[in-house]
Structures are given as C-alpha cells and as structure tokens.
Design a protein around this motif. Structure first.
Motif, PDB file in Angstrom:
ATOM      1  N   PHE A 168       3.228   1.876   9.254  1.00 44.83           N
ATOM      2  CA  PHE A 168       3.098   0.678   8.409  1.00 44.83           C
ATOM      3  C   PHE A 168       4.414  -0.068   8.559  1.00 44.83           C
ATOM      4  CE2 PHE A 168       3.880  -1.702   4.539  1.00 44.83           C
ATOM      5  CZ  PHE A 168       2.654  -2.330   4.304  1.00 44.83           C
ATOM      6  N   GLY A 207      -1.298   1.124  13.841  1.00 42.68           N
ATOM      7  CA  GLY A 207      -1.141   1.066  12.382  1.00 42.68           C
ATOM      8  C   GLY A 207      -1.311  -0.346  11.862  1.00 42.68           C
ATOM      9  N   THR A 208      -0.456  -0.701  10.913  1.00 41.56           N
ATOM     10  CA  THR A 208      -0.570  -1.984  10.239  1.00 41.56           C
ATOM     11  C   THR A 208       0.742  -2.751  10.324  1.00 41.56           C
ATOM     12  OG1 THR A 208      -2.096  -1.009   8.618  1.00 41.56           O
ATOM     13  CG2 THR A 208      -1.048  -3.085   8.003  1.00 41.56           C
ATOM     14  N   HIS A 268      -3.510   0.017   3.929  1.00 40.47           N
ATOM     15  CA  HIS A 268      -3.133   0.887   5.038  1.00 40.47           C
ATOM     16  C   HIS A 268      -3.431   2.352   4.687  1.00 40.47           C
ATOM     17  CE1 HIS A 268      -0.870   2.345   8.490  1.00 40.47           C
ATOM     18  NE2 HIS A 268      -0.262   3.196   7.689  1.00 40.47           N
ATOM     19  N   ARG A 315      -6.172   4.335   9.769  1.00 43.75           N
ATOM     20  CA  ARG A 315      -4.878   4.199  10.423  1.00 43.75           C
ATOM     21  C   ARG A 315      -3.743   4.788   9.593  1.00 43.75           C
ATOM     22  NH1 ARG A 315      -4.579  -0.454  13.595  1.00 43.75           N
ATOM     23  NH2 ARG A 315      -6.730  -0.894  14.049  1.00 43.75           N
ATOM     24  N   LYS A 316      -4.077   5.439   8.495  1.00 46.13           N
ATOM     25  CA  LYS A 316      -3.015   5.808   7.550  1.00 46.13           C
ATOM     26  C   LYS A 316      -1.909   6.667   8.165  1.00 46.13           C
ATOM     27  CE  LYS A 316      -5.220   9.790   5.343  1.00 46.13           C
ATOM     28  NZ  LYS A 316      -6.553   9.737   6.025  1.00 46.13           N
ATOM     29  N   ASP A 317      -2.238   7.413   9.237  1.00 46.59           N
ATOM     30  CA  ASP A 317      -1.196   8.219   9.868  1.00 46.59           C
ATOM     31  C   ASP A 317      -0.400   7.427  10.908  1.00 46.59           C
ATOM     32  OD1 ASP A 317      -1.866  10.441   8.361  1.00 46.59           O
ATOM     33  OD2 ASP A 317      -3.532  10.921   9.712  1.00 46.59           O
ATOM     34  N   GLY A 318      -0.873   6.228  11.198  1.00 51.71           N
ATOM     35  CA  GLY A 318      -0.118   5.335  12.078  1.00 51.71           C
ATOM     36  C   GLY A 318       0.969   4.629  11.286  1.00 51.71           C
TER      37      GLY A 318
END
Ligand code: ATP
Ligand code: MG
Length: 454
Positions: free
Chosen positions: A195, A237-238, A185, A190-193
C-alpha cells in the motif's frame, strides 16, 4: 452451571456452617481463613462471589478487596462485618464491595444477598456481551463508527474491495479518507501487496513526475541512476494518490494513460512497463468545481470517479463521537502511559456539541492534549481548549435556535458584545463604548437596560 463462592473468615465454625449451607443450596464452595490465603484460591478456584470477614489476622477484608481490584479481578465481593463495625462495612463498600451483611446473620438473609448479587452479576455479563457485540459491529479495519452513514461506507468497501475499480474518496480534512483507502486495500485480495501512499500536494511539481513514474539514468541532470517510480513500487497492491486535486495538468494526462492501459513509462525511457496497481484517490476539494474551472481534466475525473465514497464530516454523525472518545482514551493511555479512565458528563456534552471543523483528527488531538494536561483520572471541562468552550457561546446558540425575530436576536447579540467589551476593558465604560462604536450615553443606558452588574 453452579456458581463458585469463596468464604473467607478466621472463625472456623462460621466457615464450616456456611460451607455446608451453601453447598446444600447448590454452590461450589471453598474456604480460607485470611485474605492472603484467599488470594491464592482466587487464582486457582476462580470464584464468582467472595464472602469475606473484615477483621482477620494477616490480611483483612479491605486489603483483600483492594488487592483484587488492583489485579482487575471481577469477582463480586460481599463483606460480613460484626455488629458495631458499620464503619468498616462502609469503608469496604467504598473500596468496591458490592454489599454487606451484618453478623450474626440468618442463613436466609445471606442467601438473599447472594441472589441479589447474582442477578446483578448476570445483568453485568449481558451488558458486557451486548457491548462487545456493538463493538464488533462498529469496528471496520482501523475505523470505528456506529452512524448509519459510516456503516454504509463499511458495507460499500466490503462489497467493492476486490474490484480493481478506481475509487475516489472525498470529504473534509481529517474525516478519515486515508483510513478508508487503507480499508479498501486491507479488505481486498491485494492486501498482502504493497500500500503506497503519496501526497500529491506535498511534493514539488518538478519532482512529482519522477516520484510517480521513475526515471532512466541521465533523463535529467540529477538522474544518476535508474529509478522505479511509485507506480512500480505499488505493483500488485494499491497506490493511494492523496490530494489528487493538486496534481498538475501535465501529470493528469500521464495518469490517465496509466489508468487506461495499465502501463507506465519512466522518464527518459522508451519502453512501457506493465503494472498491476489499484488506484485510490482522495481529495478535500470539490473536483466537479475544479473541472468547471479548468484545473482538473474532465476525462480523468470520470476515470477516477467510478466509485465515489464520500466521508461525511463528524458534525453530521455525532453518534460516532462517544465511541471515538473512548477509543482515543484507551489508545493514549497505552501510548502515553496515562491512566485517564473517563470523561466527565459536562466535558462530554461540550465534545458532543462542538462543530469539529477539523473532524476526527481534531477530536483525536483534543483528547490527547486534554489527557496530557489533566490532573486527575477524569477529563473535565477545564482540560478542553477555549475554542470548544466558545462554541457554547450564547450568540451561536441563539442563531442555531431557529428564532427568526431580528429584534430578539439583536438583543442577545448586543448584550453579549457589551459584556465582552466591558470585560476586556475591565469595566472602563469610555473604552468599552469606543470598542462598541456607540456613544458613552448609549452604553450607560444599555447597561441599565440589560441589568449588567459591574
Ligand atoms: N472512524 C475512525 N476511527 C478511528 N480513527 C479515525 C477514524 N477516522 C479518522 N480517524 C483518525 O483521525 C485521523 C485523521 O484520519 P485520516 O488521516 O484518515 O483523515 P483524512 O481525511 O485523510 O485527513 P486529511 O484530509 O487531512 O488528509 C487519523 O489519525 C485517523 O487514525
Ligand atoms: Mg489524508
């Protein structure tokens, strides 16, 4: 680059002579007439070397040394002590001085000592740079490792992080599966979305569905309002489905649908909602076996197994252990306020040899427990739990030695069992024979044969 030397001595003449001489040798030189004023100069001048007298009014050389060490100052200190004051020189060395010269000295003698210190200094610097380089290579997001197997995983993550491909992370308990998921992630666009992690094994089946998919108000008795599920919460995100092997079959079907058309439907709703979620899943189970046993859907398995990352157990990558030990020492010192600076070589050997069935998590807990128990500033064997000592047990060592002779191996095992039984019964042979399930006479014979002293 010219090196900086700070000369500390209460004798004005000596200060003058040294300053002139060292300047001619190309050093930058400052002087102070006692330890206290030297401390001020250490801050502003930043010397590489400090040449200091021991006995001085106000603050002496040893006090100066100790204060510097306490402040974490790394200047190399050379002590100048008068003839007849060898004890003081030794004391200074113990306090961390690098070397000493005896007064009166010839200038060349002092220069030689300085050069030697300089050589060591540059070695130290090289070492530090090298260590930093190794560290940089061994850190990936929140993970530390230097084994080839783990580095390959780091490279894989870096390569695939940006794809929306579903990833399946497998490995024994405590190997770091969740950290791998977080790294996937953290390295992605998407890291700012969000987790969002959910442990499929920890939530009762009847609640899991509404956790994951959400529900409409009135969908079931307790549904007093509309609620978004985790898929919606992870939008952009994830969603990390931990222990996916525990997902009930009915939910496996629903999950497959999400994966196929990127939509979820809340329980009791008639609309589909579009979601943009990357799914990563982890399990400590062998999913192929679960598929074969009919507990896991084959179509779902292929759908999530597009990218498979297997994290090997710690015992198969022991070269990661020292790095992890040092990492947990530092981390716990900060967290627990302890000041453990090292692990003794014997304790380290035990930690290296142990099989770590609970993997990195077990290592982490073991270090923490040892740090809490430890009475000094170095962790030793006695701070480690019994199971780690027992792993050095002669029977295990014998079995892992490669020896195939049944006769030799049986003798080792027999001797160990007899010693244990005698220890447990505090030397009572009748009781020991009962535990060992042999006759009293046979025991006496074997005690003699193995030369066991009681
Ligand atoms: N390479 C690593 N570097 C630093 N810490 C690690 C590493 N691997 C694992 N850890 C630490 O070990 C612990 C266990 O890791 P994690 O929870 O990721 O394992 P897991 O495989 O998900 O375990 P489980 O199967 O029990 O869920 C965590 O505290 C984690 O921070
Ligand atoms: Mg986990």
């Amino acid at each position: 680059m010219s090196r900086r030397v700070l000369v500390v001595d209460d004798e004005e003449n000596l200060r003058l002579v040294l300053k002139t001489f060292l300047k001619r040798q190309g050093y930058q030189v400052e002087t102070a007439d006692n330890g206290a004023s030297a401390l001020g100069l250490v801050e502003s001048f930043g010397p590489d070397f400090i040449l200091t007298d021991v006995r001085m009014p106000r603050m002496g050389g040893i006090d100066l040394l100790q204060t510097l060490k306490a402040k974490g100052n790394e200047a190399t200190v050379i002590v100048m002590s008068a003839y007849g004051n060898l004890d003081l020189a030794i004391e200074a060395m113990k306090a961390g001085a690098y070397d000493y010269v005896q007064k009166p000295f010839k200038n060349d003698e002092l220069l030689l000592t300085l050069k030697k210190a300089e050589e060591r200094e540059s070695l130290r610097r090289e070492n530090r740079a090298l260590r930093q380089e190794v560290m940089r290579d061994s850190v990936f997001e929140e993970m530390l490792a230097k084994s080839d197997a783990m580095r390959l995983i780091f490279r894989t993550i870096a390569k695939v992080a940006d794809f929306k491909t579903t990833a399946l992370i497998t490995g024994e308990s405590g190997v770091g599966k969740e950290l791998v998921a977080r790294a996937l992630h953290g390295r992605s666009e998407r890291k700012d979305g969000p987790f969002v992690a959910v442990n499929c094994g920890a939530i009762p089946d009847n609640l899991l569905e509404s956790e994951l998919f959400g529900h409409k108000r009135g969908a079931f008795t307790d549904a007093s309002s509309d609620r978004a599920g985790l898929f919606e919460q992870a939008d952009g995100g994830t969603l990390f489905l931990d222990e996916i092997g525990e997902l009930p079959l009915a939910l496996q079907v629903k999950l497959l649908r999400v994966l196929q058309d990127d939509t979820v439907r809340r329980i009791g709703d008639s609309r589909d909602l579009k979601v943009n979620v990357r799914i990563t899943a982890a399990t400590h189970r062998d999913l192929t076996a679960e598929v074969a046993a009919g507990r896991f859907r084959e179509d779902l398995f292929y759908r999530i197994n597009v990218l498979h990352i297997h994290v090997p157990p710690l015992r198969e990558r022991r070269e990661d252990i020292p790095l992890l030990i040092d990492h947990f020492l530092q981390q716990n010192n900060l967290r627990l306020g302890t000041s453990i600076r090292a692990v003794s070589p014997d304790a380290r050997r035990l930690l290296m040899e142990y099989s770590w069935p609970g993997n990195v998590r077990e290592l982490e807990n073991t270090i923490e427990r040892a740090m809490v128990l430890s009475e000094g500033d170095v962790l030793t064997e006695v701070d480690l739990p019994d199971r780690i000592h027992q792993a050095r047990d002669p029977i295990r060592l014998q079995l892992s030695s490669g020896e195939l002779s049944i006769k030799k191996t049986s003798r080792v095992i027999e001797e160990v069992l007899i010693r244990r039984a005698l220890q447990q019964t505090k030397g009572n042979r009748t009781r020991a024979a009962q535990l060992l399930e042999i006759s009293h006479r046979a025991l006496l014979y074997k005690i003699k044969d193995y030369q066991i002293d009681l």
